[in-house]
Design a protein around this motif. Sequence first.
Motif, PDB file in Angstrom:
ATOM      1  N   ILE A 244     118.750  63.350  41.847  1.00 23.10           N
ATOM      2  CA  ILE A 244     118.621  63.321  40.388  1.00 23.10           C
ATOM      3  C   ILE A 244     119.525  62.223  39.850  1.00 23.10           C
ATOM      4  CG2 ILE A 244     118.911  64.604  38.245  1.00 23.10           C
ATOM      5  CD1 ILE A 244     118.293  67.152  39.782  1.00 23.10           C
ATOM      6  N   THR A 245     118.916  61.341  39.060  1.00 26.27           N
ATOM      7  CA  THR A 245     119.615  60.161  38.575  1.00 26.27           C
ATOM      8  C   THR A 245     119.203  59.883  37.143  1.00 26.27           C
ATOM      9  OG1 THR A 245     120.031  57.818  39.083  1.00 26.27           O
ATOM     10  CG2 THR A 245     117.837  58.651  39.619  1.00 26.27           C
ATOM     11  N   GLY A 246     119.444  58.680  36.669  1.00 22.57           N
ATOM     12  CA  GLY A 246     119.073  58.308  35.314  1.00 22.57           C
ATOM     13  C   GLY A 246     119.032  56.805  35.184  1.00 22.57           C
ATOM     14  N   GLY A 247     119.442  56.359  34.011  1.00 24.26           N
ATOM     15  CA  GLY A 247     120.251  56.956  32.973  1.00 24.26           C
ATOM     16  C   GLY A 247     121.440  57.732  33.517  1.00 24.26           C
ATOM     17  N   GLU A 248     122.005  58.512  32.643  1.00 28.58           N
ATOM     18  CA  GLU A 248     123.161  59.339  33.001  1.00 28.58           C
ATOM     19  C   GLU A 248     122.784  60.809  32.864  1.00 28.58           C
ATOM     20  OE1 GLU A 248     126.065  61.250  34.142  1.00 28.58           O
ATOM     21  OE2 GLU A 248     126.268  59.077  34.392  1.00 28.58           O
ATOM     22  N   PRO A 249     122.550  61.494  33.994  1.00 28.74           N
ATOM     23  CA  PRO A 249     122.094  62.885  33.947  1.00 28.74           C
ATOM     24  C   PRO A 249     123.031  63.826  33.204  1.00 28.74           C
ATOM     25  CG  PRO A 249     121.880  61.992  36.168  1.00 28.74           C
ATOM     26  CD  PRO A 249     122.649  60.988  35.369  1.00 28.74           C
ATOM     27  N   PHE A 250     124.343  63.548  33.239  1.00 28.58           N
ATOM     28  CA  PHE A 250     125.289  64.475  32.624  1.00 28.58           C
ATOM     29  C   PHE A 250     125.318  64.370  31.104  1.00 28.58           C
ATOM     30  CE2 PHE A 250     126.450  64.849  36.968  1.00 28.58           C
ATOM     31  CZ  PHE A 250     127.013  66.109  37.100  1.00 28.58           C
TER      32      PHE A 250
ATOM     33  N   PHE B  52     131.712  59.294  33.327  1.00 32.26           N
ATOM     34  CA  PHE B  52     132.324  59.092  32.004  1.00 32.26           C
ATOM     35  C   PHE B  52     132.713  60.406  31.341  1.00 32.26           C
ATOM     36  CE2 PHE B  52     128.361  60.573  30.388  1.00 32.26           C
ATOM     37  CZ  PHE B  52     128.584  60.927  29.067  1.00 32.26           C
ATOM     38  N   TRP B  53     131.991  61.459  31.688  1.00 31.71           N
ATOM     39  CA  TRP B  53     132.110  62.737  30.978  1.00 31.71           C
ATOM     40  C   TRP B  53     133.286  63.579  31.464  1.00 31.71           C
ATOM     41  CZ3 TRP B  53     131.801  66.863  34.343  1.00 31.71           C
ATOM     42  CH2 TRP B  53     131.294  66.573  35.617  1.00 31.71           C
TER      43      TRP B  53
ATOM     44  N   ARG C 147     131.586  72.761  36.026  1.00 28.97           N
ATOM     45  CA  ARG C 147     130.314  72.143  36.378  1.00 28.97           C
ATOM     46  C   ARG C 147     130.176  71.939  37.880  1.00 28.97           C
ATOM     47  NH1 ARG C 147     129.133  67.698  31.512  1.00 28.97           N
ATOM     48  NH2 ARG C 147     128.835  69.270  29.866  1.00 28.97           N
ATOM     49  N   LEU C 148     131.251  71.538  38.536  1.00 26.45           N
ATOM     50  CA  LEU C 148     131.194  71.343  39.986  1.00 26.45           C
ATOM     51  C   LEU C 148     130.936  72.669  40.703  1.00 26.45           C
ATOM     52  CD1 LEU C 148     134.109  68.797  40.555  1.00 26.45           C
ATOM     53  CD2 LEU C 148     131.654  68.347  40.742  1.00 26.45           C
ATOM     54  N   LYS C 149     131.570  73.733  40.254  1.00 25.31           N
ATOM     55  CA  LYS C 149     131.346  75.038  40.872  1.00 25.31           C
ATOM     56  C   LYS C 149     129.920  75.510  40.620  1.00 25.31           C
ATOM     57  CE  LYS C 149     136.196  76.471  40.651  1.00 25.31           C
ATOM     58  NZ  LYS C 149     137.199  77.364  39.996  1.00 25.31           N
ATOM     59  N   ARG C 150     129.406  75.212  39.438  1.00 23.67           N
ATOM     60  CA  ARG C 150     128.023  75.595  39.128  1.00 23.67           C
ATOM     61  C   ARG C 150     127.045  74.797  39.988  1.00 23.67           C
ATOM     62  NH1 ARG C 150     124.598  79.392  38.405  1.00 23.67           N
ATOM     63  NH2 ARG C 150     122.982  79.014  36.838  1.00 23.67           N
ATOM     64  N   LEU C 151     127.286  73.509  40.170  1.00 25.81           N
ATOM     65  CA  LEU C 151     126.430  72.697  41.042  1.00 25.81           C
ATOM     66  C   LEU C 151     126.450  73.234  42.465  1.00 25.81           C
ATOM     67  CD1 LEU C 151     127.290  69.077  39.820  1.00 25.81           C
ATOM     68  CD2 LEU C 151     125.148  70.315  39.446  1.00 25.81           C
TER      69      LEU C 151
ATOM     70  N   ARG D 171     139.424  61.447  38.092  1.00 21.14           N
ATOM     71  CA  ARG D 171     139.539  62.897  37.948  1.00 21.14           C
ATOM     72  C   ARG D 171     138.337  63.574  38.618  1.00 21.14           C
ATOM     73  NH1 ARG D 171     139.938  63.062  32.872  1.00 21.14           N
ATOM     74  NH2 ARG D 171     142.210  63.368  32.728  1.00 21.14           N
ATOM     75  N   LEU D 172     137.158  63.053  38.354  1.00 20.93           N
ATOM     76  CA  LEU D 172     135.943  63.633  38.936  1.00 20.93           C
ATOM     77  C   LEU D 172     135.953  63.518  40.461  1.00 20.93           C
ATOM     78  CD1 LEU D 172     133.176  64.932  38.617  1.00 20.93           C
ATOM     79  CD2 LEU D 172     132.212  62.641  38.253  1.00 20.93           C
TER      80      LEU D 172
END
Length: 340
Positions: A77-83, A112-113, A123-127, A154-155
């Motif tokens: 899954i990509t984009g653009g920016e999916p987040f 960026f987010w 979000r990482l735990k949900r993924l 950080r990410l």
Amino acid sequence: MKSLSENIYNRSLSREQPKLKLWRSAGLLLTYKCNASCRFCYYNCNPAKSGLMSVETAVGVWQSLRDIAGDAAKIHITGGEPFLYWDRLEQILTEAKKHRLGKVDLVETNGFWATDEKIVKQRLKRLDELGINRLKISCDPFHQEYVDIKPVRRLANLTTDILGPNRLQVRWQKYLDNPVDMKNLTPPQRDKEYTAAMADYPCRFTGRAATTLTHLAPSTPIDTIKTMNCKSDFLGAKGVHIDPFGNVFSGTCSGIIIANVNDKSLDKIWEQFDPAASEVISDLFNLGPTALLDEAVKLGYDKAKACAGKCHLCTDLRQLFLEKGIHKTTIGPTECYAEV
């Protein structure tokens, strides 16, 4: 899983002739919208672009790819920016898990987010819960013109902690370790950094790269390109990309529409795809982009223009056709091309 003989083009060939490969991967372009406007972007994404893939389209493509390639099917899954559309990303992965379609191979982001540690961890735990093999972070001078390094680091650090180092992919680690302060450089200094980055990690001159980076690349004579067709590019493509509107692109040939998954399923598109008999595509397949030159010259194209290679010429010609409103079934959508 399909057999090669189920494709219409393959059925016309003798045993020893190269066949159209099974598509084993599909990139879902969740949106053309992005917080950045990177100069090398193959899809011309930027903050003003639009489109958002529906859950139904994403899951349908995912299932169809499994019908084509079986357990070898890989979705990213990509984009653009999916987040930019976290809720939609989560919905797609939730629905895929419900249908037992397997894990998504990777999700791409520029990071960026990642400004709030709590949100990043959530979000990482949900993924992880929803099934993701890898998170891919785009990190290079092109992105660093728009994205600060602090949230990216950080990410990366939290992904390593939560998912593990083997489930993080950074493109490219060199620029995560030693970022380039692109925002404070003069235009000539930026060009120098772009040139160095392209020397280390060559990019394709499609999308925005065809209009913003080609002046930094060596020119290729048109006569040389006359010997280059795109047969191996179409036959050898390991997969496709599907944009938010359902348009299907072969491999990384952005802006050349094979078909649309809203009209027929991806497995049927693979079965019926004949690159030697499709509008525009057949010219590229058999002869390469120079086969489109005569038509372009009649529309005002200057065939003496400098060219940075086969993909640059192809993109340049298609940009003109788009602006003139011709070959609409194959050349598009407008989001994928330079702003006109």
